[in-house]
Scaffold this active site. Structure first.
Site, PDB file in Angstrom:
ATOM      1  N   THR A   1      52.488  -4.545  23.100  1.00 50.20           N
ATOM      2  CA  THR A   1      53.080  -4.244  24.611  1.00 50.20           C
ATOM      3  C   THR A   1      52.843  -5.596  25.298  1.00 50.20           C
ATOM      4  O   THR A   1      52.082  -6.311  25.223  1.00 50.20           O
ATOM      5  CB  THR A   1      52.380  -3.176  25.208  1.00 50.20           C
ATOM      6  OG1 THR A   1      51.118  -3.393  25.390  1.00 50.20           O
ATOM      7  CG2 THR A   1      52.654  -1.779  24.446  1.00 50.20           C
TER       8      THR A   1
ATOM      9  N   VAL B   1      49.078 -27.151  17.024  1.00 51.43           N
ATOM     10  CA  VAL B   1      47.590 -27.441  17.044  1.00 51.43           C
ATOM     11  C   VAL B   1      46.969 -27.020  15.830  1.00 51.43           C
ATOM     12  O   VAL B   1      47.344 -26.101  15.151  1.00 51.43           O
ATOM     13  CB  VAL B   1      47.011 -26.184  18.158  1.00 51.43           C
ATOM     14  CG1 VAL B   1      45.558 -26.542  18.311  1.00 51.43           C
ATOM     15  CG2 VAL B   1      47.544 -26.748  19.632  1.00 51.43           C
TER      16      VAL B   1
ATOM     17  N   TYR C   1      48.147   4.680  21.060  1.00 51.30           N
ATOM     18  CA  TYR C   1      49.546   5.015  21.707  1.00 51.30           C
ATOM     19  C   TYR C   1      49.526   6.273  22.274  1.00 51.30           C
ATOM     20  O   TYR C   1      49.976   6.486  23.208  1.00 51.30           O
ATOM     21  CB  TYR C   1      50.493   4.696  20.482  1.00 51.30           C
ATOM     22  CG  TYR C   1      51.033   3.159  20.502  1.00 51.30           C
ATOM     23  CD1 TYR C   1      52.309   3.218  21.229  1.00 51.30           C
ATOM     24  CD2 TYR C   1      50.427   2.154  19.953  1.00 51.30           C
ATOM     25  CE1 TYR C   1      52.645   1.877  21.131  1.00 51.30           C
ATOM     26  CE2 TYR C   1      50.944   0.982  19.993  1.00 51.30           C
ATOM     27  CZ  TYR C   1      52.252   0.861  20.487  1.00 51.30           C
ATOM     28  OH  TYR C   1      52.834  -0.451  20.648  1.00 51.30           O
TER      29      TYR C   1
ATOM     30  N   SER D   1      49.506  -8.500  26.306  1.00 49.10           N
ATOM     31  CA  SER D   1      49.061  -9.520  26.463  1.00 49.10           C
ATOM     32  C   SER D   1      48.811 -10.197  27.967  1.00 49.10           C
ATOM     33  O   SER D   1      48.018 -11.089  28.064  1.00 49.10           O
ATOM     34  CB  SER D   1      50.509 -10.248  25.968  1.00 49.10           C
ATOM     35  OG  SER D   1      50.634 -10.363  24.665  1.00 49.10           O
TER      36      SER D   1
ATOM     37  N   GLU E   1      52.802 -25.757  23.055  1.00 53.87           N
ATOM     38  CA  GLU E   1      53.541 -24.647  22.496  1.00 53.87           C
ATOM     39  C   GLU E   1      54.096 -25.407  21.248  1.00 53.87           C
ATOM     40  O   GLU E   1      54.787 -26.418  21.228  1.00 53.87           O
ATOM     41  CB  GLU E   1      54.649 -24.237  23.287  1.00 53.87           C
ATOM     42  CG  GLU E   1      55.811 -23.417  22.496  1.00 53.87           C
ATOM     43  CD  GLU E   1      55.326 -22.256  21.789  1.00 53.87           C
ATOM     44  OE1 GLU E   1      55.702 -21.819  20.598  1.00 53.87           O
ATOM     45  OE2 GLU E   1      54.616 -21.429  22.199  1.00 53.87           O
TER      46      GLU E   1
ATOM     47  N   GLU F   1      59.136  -2.405  24.977  1.00 52.08           N
ATOM     48  CA  GLU F   1      59.546  -1.301  25.964  1.00 52.08           C
ATOM     49  C   GLU F   1      58.198  -1.441  27.141  1.00 52.08           C
ATOM     50  O   GLU F   1      57.149  -1.848  26.883  1.00 52.08           O
ATOM     51  CB  GLU F   1      59.228   0.030  25.184  1.00 52.08           C
ATOM     52  CG  GLU F   1      60.407   0.354  24.237  1.00 52.08           C
ATOM     53  CD  GLU F   1      60.059   1.141  23.167  1.00 52.08           C
ATOM     54  OE1 GLU F   1      58.771   1.683  22.995  1.00 52.08           O
ATOM     55  OE2 GLU F   1      61.271   1.719  22.667  1.00 52.08           O
TER      56      GLU F   1
ATOM     57  N   SER G   1      57.849 -14.065  21.727  1.00 49.48           N
ATOM     58  CA  SER G   1      58.359 -13.138  21.096  1.00 49.48           C
ATOM     59  C   SER G   1      59.461 -12.457  22.031  1.00 49.48           C
ATOM     60  O   SER G   1      60.473 -11.757  21.737  1.00 49.48           O
ATOM     61  CB  SER G   1      57.480 -11.876  20.599  1.00 49.48           C
ATOM     62  OG  SER G   1      56.503 -12.184  19.669  1.00 49.48           O
TER      63      SER G   1
END
Length: 567
Positions: free
Chosen positions: A496, A244, A195, A500, A51, A77, A59
């Site tokens: 959303t 990286v 959506y 992920s 990281e 959400e 986020s």
């Protein structure tokens, strides 16, 4: 997915000797680590998270103190049918009681304190607007119906503004839609289609935010912190400050094998040699890359640097294979992908929170997003459940707000929000809340207002076509995959948490050959009950019960009618 598919896979061959390198410590990388441990039986000590920042979570952030002020760039959400998300947090232990899961506590909170907004829109300095309907005309509703029927291939790179008629952008539906999801008119119509279909079951309650779920605290404290804590307990290695710079590959025919990772840490370049049966997963973009924060007295500058972190790395490796996507589609026009949010910290407030409760009728955490229709900046605010941070004292309150129109003058402050300090942003918000005469008094109780300028926050919505986003597992890949918001996952929605987490599940299950099914996307758009309720909402027919309409009339002209006549 039925219980028949919820199996525990056998450990892959030689798993104790294999290593996984996760480039990016956001929710996608953290989820991948969790699935590697639970489903692939990989020892935690063999998993390495690289990281570039000094904290994981990406986020889904949240930090600060009562003395310096709190900040959270935003909150994703969440709704009940985030199947992969629920699967993940169903096995992550609660920080309060390790015998219970994060999901257990999350569900109990939302059963006890469900969101149901009684005030979605305001105007004229704090006057409640009528948001009882979506405000769609018959022709507007037909535009949405046609969008549902069109294929993504047919839509191509069509923008929202190119698809919809001008009247659509004056409807309540658009005000709800653009502010809930941060869609701009120049964004992808295909993403609106995704959506609409993905959340068809929520359209009937969109004017009240029914079905949207919330966490006890900000999403870092409530979700990321217990996940990181569990991963650390399993021995996962976190390398912070590790930027990286390149990924090496061996290409043989159509096969692709990651062979090395180059990164810089503490000013020193390091190289990791990757074995063929190791795993490399790359979060190839970040909505919050290059965020700049301000404070009460300083604006948050827009970072236009050509050093775009994970986007720059994606650009570099995309030149090595056509199957690695086209990052330039998403990250090269920041004036179309930027917006700013700001977090307000108040001490001993006796004005703002009572005013908002009287205006909306919603207790903190139970109302959701309120949008100011006549704001030049198109501002919205959220009153989260208090305390919003684990370390937040009882006499401290936190608000969150954001704007979509960044380059026009405000209604009260004669500057664009991009030029404003946190103080000026708050003054504009207080004006629209109907508290203009109380601004000076309120500022005496304001600890800080921390704006966050995010150049790439809506970059995943830019118009795109097939191939622009790479597959989670590129064709021929032996040990390399993409995860996060800039991968291609059919039927699911970017921006959303679910997207992920799903990408991580697909990558781990596929590349580790686990013979386990990934939770499918909830198919609400195929449920006739859902479609009927969505149609009622779009056509403003809520007061006409479907059971009062004769079945023959309801099915008239449909394929179902033809099948019944033939039987």
């Amino acid at each position: 997915m039925g219980n028949y598919q919820k199996v525990t896979p056998k450990a892959p061959v030689n798993i104790a000797m294999r290593h996984a390198y996760l480039i990016g410590g956001g929710i996608a990388g953290l989820s991948a680590a969790a699935f590697l441990i639970r489903d692939a039986h990989m020892p935690g000590r063999n998993i390495h998270v690289l990281e570039m920042l000094e904290v994981a979570g990406g986020s889904m952030d949240g930090a600060g103190t009562a003395e310096t002020g709190y900040t959270a760039r935003g909150g994703r959400e969440i709704e009940e049918h985030f199947e992969c998300f629920m699967e993940l947090f169903g096995f992550i232990p609660s920080l309060n009681d390790p015998t219970r899961s994060v999901l257990d506590e999350f569900r109990e909170l939302n059963l006890a304190e469900p969101i149901e907004s009684h005030c979605r829109l305001v105007s004229n300095q704090g006057q409640k607007e009528d948001s009882s309907s979506l405000g769609l005309s018959h022709s507007n509703a037909l535009e949405l119906a046609r969008l549902h029927m069109l294929t993504e291939e047919k839509l191509g790179a069509t923008t929202i503004e190119q698809y919809f008629s001008p009247s659509f952008f004056e409807t309540n539906f658009w005000y709800f839609w653009t502010t809930m999801f941060a869609f701009q008119r120049w964004h992808s119509a295909a993403e609106v289609k995704r959506y609409m279909e993905r959340f068809m079951h929520l359209i009937g309650g969109m004017n009240r935010l029914i079905g949207i779920l919330h966490t006890e605290y900000n999403q870092y404290d409530s979700l990321i912190l217990p996940l990181i804590t569990w991963l650390q307990q399993q021995g996962v290695n976190f390398e912070y400050g590790a930027a990286v710079t390149d990924i090496g590959f061996n290409f043989f025919g159509y096969e692709k094998t990651a062979t090395s990772i180059r990164y810089v840490q503490n000013g020193k370049e390091e190289v990791i040699q990757i074995k063929e049966d190791d795993l490399v997963l790359f979060t190839n973009g970040s909505m919050t890359q290059n965020t700049v924060r301000g404070n009460l007295d300083h604006p948050a500058a827009l970072n236009r640097s050509q050093d775009r972190g994970c986007f720059s790395l994606w650009e570099k490796i995309a030149r090595k294979s056509s199957s690695f996507g086209r990052p330039e589609v998403f990250c090269t026009d920041i004036d179309k992908t930027k917006w700013v949010s700001f977090t307000i910290t108040l001490r001993d407030d006796g004005i703002v929170f009572p005013r908002l409760l009287a205006l909306t009728g919603d207790k903190p955490g139970m109302g959701g997003l309120v949008t100011i229709k006549d704001s030049n900046w198109l501002m919205s605010w959220v009153v989260p459940k208090q305390p919003h941070f684990i370390n937040q004292p009882d006499n401290v309150k936190v608000l969150w707000a954001y704007a979509l129109n960044l380059d026009v003058e405000g209604n009260y402050i004669q500057k664009s929000i991009s030029q404003c300090t946190g103080r000026e942003m708050f003054e504009e918000l207080l004006y629209h809340m109907g508290l203009k005469d109380k601004i000076a008094e309120i500022l005496l109780h304001t600890v800080n207002v921390i704006p966050s300028m995010m150049p790439y926050i809506t970059s995943q919505f830019m118009p795109r076509v097939t191939g622009d986003r790479p597959a989670v597992i590129p064709t021929g890949s032996k040990n390399f995959g993409f995860i996060g918001q800039f991968t291609e996952i059919p039927h699911d929605c970017v921006f959303t948490v679910e997207y992920s987490v799903r990408s991580a599940m697909i990558a781990v299950y596929g590349l580790m050959a686990l013979n386990k099914v990934v939770d499918p996307v909830y198919p609400s758009q195929y449920d006739i009950r859902v479609l009927a309720n969505a149609a009622k909402a779009c056509l403003n027919m809520d007061k006409i019960p479907l059971h009062d309409i004769p079945l023959g009339k309801l099915l008239q002209g449909t394929e179902l009618e033809m099948l019944l006549l033939m039987s």
